[in-house]
Design a protein around this motif. Structure first.
Motif, PDB file in Angstrom:
ATOM      1  N   UNK A 249       0.828  -1.208   0.000  1.00 20.61           N
ATOM      2  CA  UNK A 249       0.000   0.000   0.000  1.00 20.61           C
ATOM      3  C   UNK A 249       0.862   1.258   0.000  1.00 20.61           C
ATOM      4  N   UNK A 250       1.920   1.262   0.805  1.00 25.64           N
ATOM      5  CA  UNK A 250       2.785   2.438   0.860  1.00 25.64           C
ATOM      6  C   UNK A 250       3.554   2.640  -0.442  1.00 25.64           C
ATOM      7  N   UNK A 251       4.069   1.564  -0.992  1.00 24.35           N
ATOM      8  CA  UNK A 251       4.961   1.690  -2.131  1.00 24.35           C
ATOM      9  C   UNK A 251       4.292   1.708  -3.481  1.00 24.35           C
ATOM     10  N   UNK A 252       3.138   1.037  -3.601  1.00 25.95           N
ATOM     11  CA  UNK A 252       2.547   0.861  -4.925  1.00 25.95           C
ATOM     12  C   UNK A 252       1.043   1.170  -4.968  1.00 25.95           C
ATOM     13  N   UNK A 253       0.534   1.872  -3.981  1.00 27.40           N
ATOM     14  CA  UNK A 253      -0.875   2.294  -3.949  1.00 27.40           C
ATOM     15  C   UNK A 253      -1.837   1.106  -4.042  1.00 27.40           C
ATOM     16  N   UNK A 254      -1.471   0.006  -3.423  1.00 25.92           N
ATOM     17  CA  UNK A 254      -2.325  -1.178  -3.492  1.00 25.92           C
ATOM     18  C   UNK A 254      -3.207  -1.300  -2.259  1.00 25.92           C
ATOM     19  N   UNK A 255      -3.723  -0.171  -1.804  1.00 24.88           N
ATOM     20  CA  UNK A 255      -4.735  -0.202  -0.765  1.00 24.88           C
ATOM     21  C   UNK A 255      -6.077  -0.507  -1.412  1.00 24.88           C
ATOM     22  N   UNK A 256      -7.009  -1.002  -0.618  1.00 28.86           N
ATOM     23  CA  UNK A 256      -8.258  -1.509  -1.196  1.00 28.86           C
ATOM     24  C   UNK A 256      -9.140  -0.383  -1.721  1.00 28.86           C
ATOM     25  N   UNK A 257      -9.637  -0.602  -2.942  1.00 27.85           N
ATOM     26  CA  UNK A 257     -10.653   0.254  -3.554  1.00 27.85           C
ATOM     27  C   UNK A 257     -11.654  -0.654  -4.263  1.00 27.85           C
ATOM     28  N   UNK A 258     -12.882  -0.205  -4.336  1.00 28.50           N
ATOM     29  CA  UNK A 258     -13.898  -0.970  -5.049  1.00 28.50           C
ATOM     30  C   UNK A 258     -13.468  -1.174  -6.500  1.00 28.50           C
ATOM     31  N   UNK A 259     -13.847  -2.292  -7.114  1.00 27.61           N
ATOM     32  CA  UNK A 259     -13.410  -2.561  -8.489  1.00 27.61           C
ATOM     33  C   UNK A 259     -13.739  -1.437  -9.464  1.00 27.61           C
ATOM     34  N   UNK A 260     -14.921  -0.827  -9.312  1.00 26.50           N
ATOM     35  CA  UNK A 260     -15.278   0.244 -10.252  1.00 26.50           C
ATOM     36  C   UNK A 260     -14.424   1.495 -10.023  1.00 26.50           C
ATOM     37  N   UNK A 261     -13.982   1.705  -8.787  1.00 27.59           N
ATOM     38  CA  UNK A 261     -13.088   2.831  -8.527  1.00 27.59           C
ATOM     39  C   UNK A 261     -11.722   2.593  -9.173  1.00 27.59           C
ATOM     40  N   UNK A 262     -11.214   1.370  -9.065  1.00 30.36           N
ATOM     41  CA  UNK A 262      -9.921   1.044  -9.676  1.00 30.36           C
ATOM     42  C   UNK A 262     -10.000   1.205 -11.193  1.00 30.36           C
ATOM     43  N   UNK A 263     -11.105   0.752 -11.780  1.00 31.02           N
ATOM     44  CA  UNK A 263     -11.282   0.916 -13.229  1.00 31.02           C
ATOM     45  C   UNK A 263     -11.308   2.397 -13.601  1.00 31.02           C
ATOM     46  N   UNK A 264     -12.072   3.174 -12.829  1.00 34.99           N
ATOM     47  CA  UNK A 264     -12.197   4.609 -13.115  1.00 34.99           C
ATOM     48  C   UNK A 264     -10.842   5.309 -13.017  1.00 34.99           C
ATOM     49  N   UNK A 265     -10.074   5.007 -11.976  1.00 31.75           N
ATOM     50  CA  UNK A 265      -8.776   5.652 -11.796  1.00 31.75           C
ATOM     51  C   UNK A 265      -7.797   5.261 -12.897  1.00 31.75           C
ATOM     52  N   UNK A 266      -7.831   3.998 -13.293  1.00 30.37           N
ATOM     53  CA  UNK A 266      -6.940   3.554 -14.361  1.00 30.37           C
ATOM     54  C   UNK A 266      -7.360   4.153 -15.693  1.00 30.37           C
ATOM     55  N   UNK A 267      -8.652   4.237 -15.919  1.00 32.64           N
ATOM     56  CA  UNK A 267      -9.153   4.850 -17.162  1.00 32.64           C
ATOM     57  C   UNK A 267      -8.720   6.314 -17.244  1.00 32.64           C
ATOM     58  N   UNK A 268      -8.818   7.017 -16.124  1.00 31.32           N
ATOM     59  CA  UNK A 268      -8.411   8.422 -16.119  1.00 31.32           C
ATOM     60  C   UNK A 268      -6.912   8.548 -16.406  1.00 31.32           C
ATOM     61  N   UNK A 269      -6.113   7.649 -15.835  1.00 32.21           N
ATOM     62  CA  UNK A 269      -4.674   7.681 -16.094  1.00 32.21           C
ATOM     63  C   UNK A 269      -4.362   7.333 -17.545  1.00 32.21           C
ATOM     64  N   UNK A 270      -5.194   6.478 -18.143  1.00 28.19           N
ATOM     65  CA  UNK A 270      -4.943   6.041 -19.517  1.00 28.19           C
ATOM     66  C   UNK A 270      -5.387   7.068 -20.549  1.00 28.19           C
TER      67      UNK A 270
END
Length: 378
Positions: A249-270
């Motif tokens: 979580x500290x090093x790679x932002x792998x703290x828990x987020x709902x699947x749709x939030x992870x998709x949204x954040x990755x889509x925004x980055x992409x």
């Protein structure tokens, strides 16, 4: 189980060696085309291309241990090395006693482990598909996959597969003690070993028919032992039973987020023009690979291959519930149902092989050059 090498196995191993020569050739050219110091007249050493990103964590653990000099998460600038399981660094240190060069030792581990893995993958394919070339076809797709470079460098993918795939093969033959021991070793390398253990448990329940079969049930608890011991070790030094997860979580932002939030954040980055183009492209690859994984899981459920579906589903859940997607393309190397499924599809439709090679081979070259030149963005 893997000691008897037949003609079909030799063909697969020959293919493996040819692709290794290809990877090494790319590495040789990359160190000349992309030197560490622009404008230099001398290429870097051969193994300099292999020493990237996660390699340094494995190397530092092998050289220094997890908490050298009483340092740890409480130390400024800490590298969060406890996120990495001890199996690969422990083996790296052992091989280094014979091979003086650390990167050469890491490359040797991956070379040998990759050969074992591809041989086991081919046998899994032949176990389920009647065609004689099924094993070679699955190995070909696997070895030319876009992220196949990670099978050659000093990373954990090859070693994990060298344990996980024979474990799955043993489970298919109902050799539960061997399957449990190999899975136990796999869990020392990656947390994905627990996903494999869950798949073995599902397969056990689906195949249990006799009292003798059920007497082997306790073996399935064995793979949980290494993660427990590792957590206990970390707790003794950090007072945190989940120190490895908190390091992620500290090093790679792998703290828990709902699947749709992870998709949204990755889509925004992409596609949101918020990241550099290289990182945006990698995020696009993450999204595409997540879709591939979801489709694969759906197909496995449709065909009632519950154990393999459980393995893929758990992998997708672990990868798809962090702040944004990270390393999903690399994770496809661990999805053996993908490679056996592609082999089956290509044997039914010959054009699939041509289409796959036309797309995957250039992507593999691009990914390899990107990683080996130090320009990897994800």
């Amino acid at each position: 189980m893997l000691l008897r090498i037949g003609p079909a196995d030799r063909e697969v191993l020959w293919l493996y060696l040819l692709t290794r020569v290809g990877i090494w050739t790319i590495a040789y050219c990359t160190r000349w085309m992309f030197p560490d110091e622009p404008g230099t007249h001398h290429a870097a050493s051969f193994f300099s291309s292999w020493q990237r990103w996660d390699w340094w964590h494995y190397l530092h653990i092998a050289q220094q241990g997890y908490f050298p000099g009483q340092s740890g998460p409480w130390t400024s600038g800490w590298d969060n090395r406890e996120a990495f399981f001890p199996g690969f660094p422990f083996l790296l240190r052992a091989v280094h006693t014979v091979v003086p060069s650390w990167p050469a030792a890491g490359a040797l581990i991956s070379l040998v482990a990759g050969g074992v893995a591809v041989l086991a993958l081919a046998r899994i394919a032949r176990l389920h598909l009647p065609q004689a070339e099924a094993g070679q076809r699955a190995a070909l797709f696997f070895l030319l996959s876009p992220c196949a470079v990670f099978l050659a460098v000093g990373y954990t993918e090859a070693l994990f597969l060298a344990l996980a795939l024979p474990a799955w093969l043993a489970a298919q033959r109902l050799n539960w003690p061997l399957a449990a021991v190999l899975t136990c070793l796999a869990t020392t390398v990656r947390v994905s070993g627990l996903f494999l253990a869950a798949a073995l448990a599902v397969h056990f329940l689906m195949t249990a028919r006799t009292p003798a079969h059920w007497r082997r049930l306790p073996w399935l608890a064995l793979p949980a032992l290494p993660p427990f011991l590792y957590s206990w070790y970390l707790h003794a030094h950090t007072s945190d039973w989940m120190a490895w997860k908190h390091a992620e979580e500290r090093g790679w932002y792998r703290d828990f987020h709902a699947p749709w939030e992870a998709w949204k954040n990755t889509w925004h980055a992409a596609f949101g023009h918020s990241q550099a183009t290289g990182y945006a492209l990698m995020c696009q690859a993450e999204l595409l690979t997540m879709l591939v994984g979801i489709v694969l899981c759906g197909l496995l459920v449709r065909r009632r291959r519950w154990a393999e579906a459980a393995y893929i589903a758990l992998s997708l859940w672990a990868l798809g519930t962090s702040y944004w997607y990270t390393s999903i393309p690399r994770a496809t190397l661990l999805w053996w149902p993908l490679w056996t499924g592609l082999a089956a599809w290509s044997l039914r439709s010959p054009r699939v092989k041509t289409a796959y090679l036309a797309v995957a081979a250039p992507l593999m070259t691009v990914f390899a050059v990107t990683f080996l030149s130090g320009r990897w963005a994800g």
